[in-house]
Scaffold this active site. Structure first.
Site, PDB file in Angstrom:
ATOM      1  N   ARG A  39      14.207  10.355   6.971  1.00  0.00           N
ATOM      2  CA  ARG A  39      15.101  10.147   8.080  1.00  0.00           C
ATOM      3  C   ARG A  39      15.287   8.694   8.532  1.00  0.00           C
ATOM      4  O   ARG A  39      14.186   8.115   8.834  1.00  0.00           O
ATOM      5  CB  ARG A  39      14.345  10.878   9.258  1.00  0.00           C
ATOM      6  CG  ARG A  39      14.955  10.814  10.820  1.00  0.00           C
ATOM      7  CD  ARG A  39      14.058  11.801  11.695  1.00  0.00           C
ATOM      8  NE  ARG A  39      14.374  11.358  13.060  1.00  0.00           N
ATOM      9  CZ  ARG A  39      13.488  10.612  14.093  1.00  0.00           C
ATOM     10  NH1 ARG A  39      12.274  10.364  13.628  1.00  0.00           N
ATOM     11  NH2 ARG A  39      13.907  10.655  15.347  1.00  0.00           N
ATOM     12  N   ARG A  80      18.025   5.265  29.846  1.00  0.00           N
ATOM     13  CA  ARG A  80      16.665   4.501  29.834  1.00  0.00           C
ATOM     14  C   ARG A  80      16.696   3.623  31.093  1.00  0.00           C
ATOM     15  O   ARG A  80      17.743   3.133  31.457  1.00  0.00           O
ATOM     16  CB  ARG A  80      16.742   3.722  28.617  1.00  0.00           C
ATOM     17  CG  ARG A  80      16.471   4.414  27.239  1.00  0.00           C
ATOM     18  CD  ARG A  80      16.527   3.830  25.953  1.00  0.00           C
ATOM     19  NE  ARG A  80      16.321   4.583  24.752  1.00  0.00           N
ATOM     20  CZ  ARG A  80      15.483   5.334  24.350  1.00  0.00           C
ATOM     21  NH1 ARG A  80      14.264   4.730  24.892  1.00  0.00           N
ATOM     22  NH2 ARG A  80      15.148   5.884  23.244  1.00  0.00           N
ATOM     23  N   LYS A 224      20.474  18.729  17.202  1.00  0.00           N
ATOM     24  CA  LYS A 224      19.085  18.686  17.927  1.00  0.00           C
ATOM     25  C   LYS A 224      18.964  19.354  19.194  1.00  0.00           C
ATOM     26  O   LYS A 224      19.619  19.217  19.950  1.00  0.00           O
ATOM     27  CB  LYS A 224      18.545  17.468  17.761  1.00  0.00           C
ATOM     28  CG  LYS A 224      18.498  16.338  16.476  1.00  0.00           C
ATOM     29  CD  LYS A 224      18.221  14.994  16.863  1.00  0.00           C
ATOM     30  CE  LYS A 224      17.151  14.568  17.345  1.00  0.00           C
ATOM     31  NZ  LYS A 224      16.925  13.358  17.551  1.00  0.00           N
ATOM     32  N   THR A 282       8.312  16.299  15.555  1.00  0.00           N
ATOM     33  CA  THR A 282       7.734  15.887  16.467  1.00  0.00           C
ATOM     34  C   THR A 282       6.483  16.472  16.748  1.00  0.00           C
ATOM     35  O   THR A 282       6.052  17.905  17.001  1.00  0.00           O
ATOM     36  CB  THR A 282       8.473  16.063  18.102  1.00  0.00           C
ATOM     37  OG1 THR A 282      10.057  16.032  17.621  1.00  0.00           O
ATOM     38  CG2 THR A 282       8.286  14.875  18.633  1.00  0.00           C
TER      39      THR A 282
END
Length: 473
Positions: A39, A80, A224, A282
């Protein structure tokens, strides 16, 4: 005889490349130890770095005689915080202000945000989670360019921290300008899979697919699942994508933590029912970023994902920046092999079979399970028949997919139990059997063992389909 003797792992392993694994030596060792797909996290890394690592992977893949897939993971429309001169120590009760559109204020605790419409999208009383939920705040007021919050949990605010707003629909495009540039890079590098971050609805996947097709790429779309809206639209997203990634980091922040195991099980079950590959990602071995041994809870978590028969399990920081990347792959392999031997959840029994090809695949799997065959050998042009069989989760068999196309072989690395083999198609059933025997003997399958062959290739000038039970000589 049940073929537990030389059990090969069915669950695929995805490893994220990063500073801890970017050397040629580490990449070679990771492939050797069992990594099936690498990945590339496009939140980090630059184009030259990506091109260089892709070349290294391709070289070592050929040297080791193992197909390795390449997955580009887009950064997506992440919210962010901006840069801070120094970290800020926050405590409960502090007032913290987020600013947009270049607004300047003199508040002691404030930071800019890269999403101008956050003030419009959010409401007083909503909860804001910063830095993977380490800092929690509640919105107490908002103005044109200011969002004031009360700090609920102590923490340290640093630069460029990720922001989650559970349950709030954010009006950001599914693909940013950076994502589009990264996708173009991935196409140029021959990436096999493109993971779309923060998918909210099926149209997001359709957009990425249209881009790939327009640029001549046959890359697969991996959606995702990482927020509540994606969970709500799960069925349509599964239908519109080629595979699903359960991104448990953001998903565990966006959803109540006690719901996460239930959501994971629901996603895996739904994907298997629809024969779409599913990746559990994860925090599989998060403690091993710093420690040489896993926690017992992590081992159980891995085993649960394998027992549910997810196609892939994925390492992120463990291999990108951790101290023990090779050990992490070894542990995933070891736990997966042992868990697979014990059986699975059996979700594949819920698959609905519609056409003749699907029913043919089911017959092959049933026959292989009934005789305890260590191998189902599939002759397939585009890999479809191999993926059908993988979706039905054979109990004892590795699926050897004999295919004439290298690109198809790499894309099969995502599927449960499939080992791709590049071949020139044989002209007769006899040649097929001879080719299979030679290949399987190199893989350690012994004389006397029964294998199942299934073909969709033209033999004797016709599109013959056959299933054959054969005993290795």
């Amino acid at each position: 005889m049940i073929p537990f003797k030389n059990w090969k792992r069915r669950t695929k392993i995805i490893a994220t490349l990063g500073p801890a694994t970017e050397s040629g030596e580490k990449i070679f060792s990771l492939i050797e130890k069992g990594v099936d797909i690498f990945r590339f996290n496009m939140s980090h890394g630059n184009p030259n770095w990506v091109r260089e690592k892709v070349g290294i992977i391709q070289e070592f893949s050929k040297r080791l005689g193992k197909y390795v897939g390449l997955l580009l993971d887009t950064q997506g429309p992440a919210i962010r915080t901006g840069d801070l001169p120094d970290p800020m120590q926050l405590k409960p009760g502090d007032i913290f202000t987020f600013t947009v559109r270049g607004e300047k204020i003199e508040d002691l605790h404030s930071v800019s945000v890269n999403y101008d419409d956050i003030v419009n999208d959010i409401h007083v009383g909503d909860v804001v989670l910063v830095d993977n939920g380490n800092i929690q705040m509640k919105v107490i007021s908002k103005e044109k360019n200011l969002l004031r919050c009360e700090v609920l949990t102590a923490g340290v605010m640093k630069s460029r921290r990720h922001i989650n707003i559970p349950g709030v629909r954010i009006n950001l495009p599914p693909l940013t300008k950076k994502d589009l540039n990264d996708i173009q890079l991935g196409i140029e590098c021959g990436m096999d899979f493109f993971a779309l971050s923060f998918v909210r609805e099926a149209n997001d996947c359709d957009l990425l697919r249209q881009i790939l097709i327009s640029k001549g790429s046959q890359g697969k779309v991996v959606a995702k699942i990482e927020d509540q809206l994606a969970v709500k639209n799960l069925s349509q997203i599964i239908d519109s994508s080629d595979a699903i990634m359960i991104a448990r980091g953001d998903l565990g922040i966006e959803c109540p933590f006690e719901e996460l195991p239930i959501i994971q099980r629901r996603i895996v079950k739904s994907c298997i029912q629809k024969r779409k590959p599913v990746i559990v990602a994860t925090h599989l071995l998060e403690s091993m970023i710093m420690n040489p041994a896993p926690t017992r809870a992590e081992i159980t978590d891995i085993a649960n994902a394998v027992y549910e028969q997810a196609d892939c399990i994925m390492l992120s920081g463990e291999t990108a920046s951790g101290k023990y990347p090779l050990e992490c792959v070894y542990i995933l392999d070891r736990v997966a092999v042992r868990t697979e031997k014990s059986g699975g959840a059996g979700y594949a029994s819920l698959v609905e079979l519609v056409n003749d090809e699907e029913k043919l695949a089911k017959i092959a799997v049933h026959l292989a399970d009934d005789v305890g065959s260590p191998a189902i050998c599939v002759f397939t042009r585009f890999g479809h028949l191999a993926t059908l069989i993988a979706g039905l989760r054979p109990r004892y068999s590795i699926i050897y997919s004999f295919c004439p196309d290298e690109e198809v072989c790499r894309k099969l690395t995502l599927h449960y139990g499939v080992e791709p083999c590049l071949v020139v198609f044989p002209k007769s059933q006899e040649e097929s059997i001879e080719m299979v025997e030679q290949h399987l003997k190199k893989k350690g399958i012994e004389s006397g063992q029964k294998i199942v062959l299934i073909s969709e290739i033209p033999l004797r000038g016709e599109r013959d389909r056959y299933i054959l039970l054969h005993q290795i000589h």
